[in-house]
Scaffold this active site. Structure first.
Site, PDB file in Angstrom:
ATOM      1  N   GLU A  80       0.330  -1.238  -0.399  1.00  0.00           N
ATOM      2  CA  GLU A  80      -0.084   0.067  -0.259  1.00  0.00           C
ATOM      3  C   GLU A  80       0.826   1.532   0.154  1.00  0.00           C
ATOM      4  O   GLU A  80       0.427   2.013  -0.595  1.00  0.00           O
ATOM      5  CB  GLU A  80      -0.903  -0.306   1.055  1.00  0.00           C
ATOM      6  CG  GLU A  80      -1.911  -0.681   0.901  1.00  0.00           C
ATOM      7  CD  GLU A  80      -2.414  -2.408   1.277  1.00  0.00           C
ATOM      8  OE1 GLU A  80      -1.027  -2.802   1.960  1.00  0.00           O
ATOM      9  OE2 GLU A  80      -2.705  -3.236   1.013  1.00  0.00           O
ATOM     10  N   HIS A  90     -11.602  -4.562   9.818  1.00  0.00           N
ATOM     11  CA  HIS A  90     -11.618  -4.522   7.855  1.00  0.00           C
ATOM     12  C   HIS A  90     -13.413  -3.720   8.091  1.00  0.00           C
ATOM     13  O   HIS A  90     -14.252  -3.759   7.318  1.00  0.00           O
ATOM     14  CB  HIS A  90     -11.861  -5.318   7.617  1.00  0.00           C
ATOM     15  CG  HIS A  90     -11.024  -6.473   7.096  1.00  0.00           C
ATOM     16  ND1 HIS A  90      -9.816  -6.371   8.615  1.00  0.00           N
ATOM     17  CD2 HIS A  90     -10.058  -6.834   5.584  1.00  0.00           C
ATOM     18  CE1 HIS A  90      -8.905  -7.185   6.908  1.00  0.00           C
ATOM     19  NE2 HIS A  90      -8.782  -7.157   6.162  1.00  0.00           N
TER      20      HIS A  90
END
Ligand SMILES: Cc1ncc(C[n+]2csc(CCOP(=O)(O)OP(=O)(O)O)c2C)c(N)n1
Ligand SMILES: [Mg+2]
Lengths: 322, 326
Positions: free
Chosen positions: B62, B131
């Site tokens: 990322e 999440h």
């Protein structure tokens, strides 16, 4: 490799002397509180690495570095006036007084800037290299990396990506032995930093003597050629910071070590070589030193006489305006 | 040209495809965007159509996805980088906040960063604590970045196209729960909704509901329910947290004198806090009641469905809040 001309060597000499005098002047100005703030990381000691490496590039190639950026900016051709004005936070500085010492940049030189987040510029280098590949150009990116930065996650991600995408980046580690106060051997499980190339399926360049501008030039030239044609290269230049980490570095008690390195001062080494090769060169060297002293002096006058940024500057460029 | 009924993911894909056809510099990069066809199927088919040069699968990295996109944008490309979900964008916060958002300013306008980072956002079905974030307000904290959060397929298309065409960096979040929901989408290739324009999603005169993204769905459902009781809510979708367009909110508030803020995310230092602060600042003379906020509960989201739902906002909570301000 073809012999390097007298003219070229003298130009490198001029650049190295310029960087040294510029940095010495910055140090003085900081003590006089004309350069302010908490950050000022001098390039003194590293001159051969910056000058030798940048000299390998074409104008269309790209350069990016960390916060120890004054020397790289000057080697790439930034005018000392705009560099010095930036140090003093003046409106005429290369970044309008909004970047400061750690954020010099000049778009028209393809000098993409100094970056103060350790290793934060590595992915940017990959992205700039991607543009070159994407558009079928053969321009390369020369990315300077501190030894300490090699332990940051960005290093891993950026080098790996450059490997899988065959990006034309020359990753050049400036190993000056320390990241702030931490020696390389303490911070890096594999202190021979260039060996990390293996982990990225990448060409491993040499560990070059970073005090010898010719050696740096030759090693980086080869790396640049390789990157232009094939893909990324990792190499390492061994050097030393004369002024410690930065102006905040008060723990600088390594005088013996410093003296050893100064025996192999990069400017001295080039000077000796020049005199050996061209016995009549000494007056020219002296003239270069005088010329540079004037240039640096003028840059201080320019910066001192320049206006500070305004309220309009403060609120400008948060977003693109047109 | 007619509208087509499409789920949001397809509206987004239409926008991506049209912009890639329109501008050679636009390309897509991210984890699983190509061969896998996109984790949320937004990029499905794009690799077949445009090839691996313009649809670039990346490693699970990322930091470099965001950072390389910044560099590519500085160099003149127009990357659309995908974060598989916004939860993973936390690893890229430095590249987004310190670089994408700051470079134009820090170097005094020398570089532009025409970048879009798309990220799937919000909680899904028991996705659990790591999440289940909808942290758009965190990113909206920083000047230099735009933050867009569409609530309908139509908005998704028009807003994403605007984001791609703009020269500033944009964080563009897409509610996972909305990907599959259909709505009318203009087929017009030049359908672009300007950045920073809010929208009245329902007119009403009793209470102003200020919301964005998934909150629009709950707010409209609540408004339907309240209408049966004779309470007319005006639902304003801000669409962009940055630039923040409060004009419609203030106009509405002058009429209703009451406000409920609805957000998917957490209550502390939040979107709701900001809107409430702005209203008391600008609209004090028009206030008939304190501004109420509907947010997720101030806990990490658990797994068990019963307590997960308890922690989250919904239409009923909006109904209750509206009744409190009346
Ligand atoms: C991400 C991040 N962590 C920590 C710092 C603080 N810091 C600034 S410079 C530095 C040392 C970096 O050393 P190195 O990469 O070897 O570069 P050098 O200073 O030797 O040129 C540290 C830890 C920072 N700027 N960014
Ligand atoms: Mg170091």
């Amino acid at each position: 490799m073809a012999a390097i001309s007298r003219e070229t060597l003298l130009e490198w000499y001029r650049q190295m002397v310029l960087i040294r005098q510029f940095e010495t002047q910055c140090d003085i100005l900081y003590k006089e509180k004309k350069i302010t703030g908490v950050y000022l990381h001098l390039y003194s000691g590293h001159e051969a690495t910056g000058v030798g490496a940048v000299a390998t590039l074409r104008p269309t190639d790209h350069v990016i570095t960390a916060y120890r950026d004054h020397g790289i900016a000057l080697a790439r051709g930034m005018h000392p006036n705009v560099a010095m004005a930036e140090m003093m936070g003046k409106r005429t500085g290369c970044s309008g007084g909004k970047g400061g010492s750690m954020h010099l940049a000049q778009r028209d030189l393809n000098f993409w800037g100094g970056y103060a987040i350790v290793a934060g510029h590595l992915p940017l280098a990959a992205g700039i290299a991607l543009e070159s590949r994407y558009n079928g150009k053969d321009d390369v990116v020369l990315c300077f990396i501190g030894d300490g930065a090699t332990n940051n996650g960005y290093f891993h991600e950026a080098l790996n990506l450059s490997g899988v995408w065959d990006l034309p980046v020359v990753w050049l580690i400036e190993n000056n032995g320390y990241g702030m106060g931490t020696p390389v051997e303490v911070a890096s499980a594999q202190p021979e930093l260039v060996k990390r190339a293996i982990g990225y399926g990448m060409k491993e360049g040499p560990r070059v003597d970073g005090q010898d501008v010719i050696a740096v030039y030759e090693a980086v030239s080869e790396a640049v050629d390789y990157a232009r044609q094939h893909g990324p290269v990792l190499l390492e230049s061994l050097t030393y910071r004369y002024k410690g980490h930065g102006v905040s570095d008060r723990s600088y008690d390594k005088m013996a070590e410093l003296r050893d390195w100064q025996q192999r001062d990069p400017i001295l080494i080039l000077q000796r070589k020049l005199v050996e090769m061209f016995p009549d060169v000494e007056p020219e060297l002296a003239q270069i030193e005088r010329d540079v002293a004037k240039v640096v002096h003028d840059s201080v006058i320019f910066a001192e006489d320049s206006p500070v940024p305004t309220y309009e500057d403060l609120i400008r460029h948060v977003y693109v305006e047109d | 040209m007619a509208d087509k009924m499409l789920p949001m993911r397809e509206a987004l894909r239409m926008a991506l495809r049209e912009e890639m056809l329109r501008d050679e510099r636009v390309f897509v990069m991210g984890e699983e965007v190509g061969a896998w066809q996109g984790t949320h199927r937004v990029t499905r088919g794009l690799m077949d159509e445009f090839g691996a040069r313009r649809v670039r699968d990346t490693p699970i990295s990322e930091m470099v996805i965001a950072g390389a996109a910044v560099g590519a944008a500085m160099a003149g490309l127009r990357p659309v980088a995908e974060m598989m979900t916004i939860n993973f964008a936390f690893l890229a916060v430095d590249a987004i906040v310190n670089h994408a958002a700051k470079i134009h300013y820090m170097f005094n306008g020398q570089f532009r960063v025409p970048l879009v980072i798309r990220a799937a956002s919000g909680w899904g079905d028991q996705a659990t604590a790591t999440h289940s974030h909808a942290p758009e307000p965190i990113f909206a904290h920083f000047p230099g970045l735009y933050v867009g959060c569409p609530a309908t397929p139509r908005d998704a298309k028009g807003m994403l196209k605007a984001a791609i065409r703009d020269d500033n960096p944009v964080l563009f979040t897409e509610s996972i729960a909305l990907y599959g929901k259909p709505g009318p989408v203009p087929e017009d290739e030049d359908f672009v909704l300007p950045i920073g324009r809010s929208d009245v999603k329902r007119e009403g005169r009793h209470v102003t509901i200020v919301t964005y993204a998934r909150g629009v769905e709950w707010s409209l459902a609540a408004a339907d329910q309240l209408a049966k009781e004779g309470i007319e809510c005006e639902v304003i979708d801000l669409r962009w947290l940055r630039p923040l367009d409060m004009t419609l909110v203030y106009e509405s508030f002058k009429k209703t004198n009451r406000c409920v803020v609805v957000e998917e995310s957490l209550p502390r230092f939040s979107f709701g806090s900001e809107i409430a602060a702005l209203i008391q600042d600008e609209m004090f003379d028009y206030m008939d009641a304190p501004v109420k906020r509907v947010s997720a509960m101030d806990v990490p989201l658990p797994y068990a469905r019963e307590i997960e739902l308890m922690a989250l906002p919904n239409a009923q909570k909006v109904v209750d809040a509206v009744k409190e301000v009346l």
